[in-house]
Design a protein around this motif. Structure first.
Motif, PDB file in Angstrom:
ATOM      1  N   THR A 139      69.417   6.974 -43.097  1.00 59.69           N
ATOM      2  CA  THR A 139      69.171   6.688 -44.596  1.00 59.69           C
ATOM      3  C   THR A 139      68.393   5.275 -44.568  1.00 59.69           C
ATOM      4  O   THR A 139      67.476   5.097 -45.268  1.00 59.69           O
ATOM      5  N   VAL A 140      68.933   4.221 -43.427  1.00 64.44           N
ATOM      6  CA  VAL A 140      68.380   3.118 -43.490  1.00 64.44           C
ATOM      7  C   VAL A 140      66.974   3.110 -42.814  1.00 64.44           C
ATOM      8  O   VAL A 140      66.047   2.563 -43.493  1.00 64.44           O
ATOM      9  N   VAL A 141      66.905   4.031 -41.886  1.00 54.83           N
ATOM     10  CA  VAL A 141      65.547   3.895 -41.099  1.00 54.83           C
ATOM     11  C   VAL A 141      64.411   4.714 -41.983  1.00 54.83           C
ATOM     12  O   VAL A 141      63.573   4.250 -42.124  1.00 54.83           O
ATOM     13  N   ALA A 142      64.933   5.596 -42.720  1.00 50.13           N
ATOM     14  CA  ALA A 142      63.973   6.442 -43.691  1.00 50.13           C
ATOM     15  C   ALA A 142      63.707   5.539 -44.895  1.00 50.13           C
ATOM     16  O   ALA A 142      62.371   5.515 -45.249  1.00 50.13           O
ATOM     17  N   ALA A 143      64.581   4.822 -45.410  1.00 50.76           N
ATOM     18  CA  ALA A 143      64.301   3.866 -46.592  1.00 50.76           C
ATOM     19  C   ALA A 143      62.912   2.842 -45.972  1.00 50.76           C
ATOM     20  O   ALA A 143      62.253   2.483 -46.534  1.00 50.76           O
ATOM     21  N   PHE A 144      63.456   2.242 -44.887  1.00 47.58           N
ATOM     22  CA  PHE A 144      62.309   1.200 -44.245  1.00 47.58           C
ATOM     23  C   PHE A 144      61.109   2.127 -44.060  1.00 47.58           C
ATOM     24  O   PHE A 144      59.881   1.464 -44.299  1.00 47.58           O
ATOM     25  N   ALA A 145      60.970   3.304 -43.391  1.00 45.61           N
ATOM     26  CA  ALA A 145      59.614   3.924 -43.390  1.00 45.61           C
ATOM     27  C   ALA A 145      59.017   4.346 -44.366  1.00 45.61           C
ATOM     28  O   ALA A 145      57.687   3.895 -44.708  1.00 45.61           O
TER      29      ALA A 145
END
Length: 191
Positions: A139-145
């Motif tokens: 979730t955190v990596v997808a939000a960053f991307a």
């Protein structure tokens, strides 16, 4: 409770002097001379005689190095029935305390230590934790991307895009942690 004095050297010296100088007190003082303990009653008599005869000796001077005699208190023997009853009550209280401490210990559960059912429960618990951590990271990596790619329409510089993506990922990560903590509290039965 004190009822007499242990006489000291000073008292004995003064008594000798009084015996030599006063004949009226000699009988009373001779009786005192051989004793090491003088009752208060005799001290009162001595004080009264000294006052009546006009002697310049004061009681506090006579008993300056003396001490109060405290008789030893003799304890009565304890009733054996009472002692037996107290021991029985102590044993009963100790047994109740032991039962209170060990009431949630089940010996049948202790015999089944390391069974396949326990292993399955532990694997499910570890699996749930791994899935939760993996979900959080994704979730955190997808939000960053998404933030990084979406901010190219707002910012032209790469630095501004990275800062915007980090801020968005941090907000999403904190929200995910909040939901995770609330879920764990619900699992533990806390409000």
């Amino acid at each position: 409770m004190a009822s007499s004095f242990k006489i000291g050297e000073r008292f004995q010296e003064k008594v000798r002097d009084l015996l030599e100088s006063e004949s009226a007190l000699s009988e009373e003082l001779n009786a005192l001379k051989d004793k090491s303990i003088i009752p208060f009653k005799t001290v009162r008599k001595l004080h009264k005689l000294l006052e009546e005869n006009g002697h310049p000796v004061y009681l506090h001077e006579l008993f300056e190095d003396s001490a109060l005699h405290l008789p030893e208190v003799v304890k009565p023997p304890r009733n054996p029935q009472l002692v037996a009853r107290l021991e029985k009550i102590k044993a009963k209280l100790a047994n109740e305390e032991y039962k209170r401490i060990t009431r949630n210990v089940n010996p049948q559960e202790m015999k089944h230590h390391g069974t396949l059912a326990d292993f399955g429960r532990e694997v499910r618990s570890v699996k749930a934790v791994v899935v939760t951590v993996f979900n959080f990271l994704v979730t955190v990596v997808a939000a960053f991307a998404c933030s990084y790619l979406g901010s190219q329409y707002i910012f032209t510089e790469t630095t501004a895009r990275v800062i915007a993506a980090v801020i968005a990922a941090s907000v999403v990560g904190l929200a995910e942690l909040y939901v995770l903590v609330r879920t764990m509290e619900g699992d533990l039965g806390e409000p």
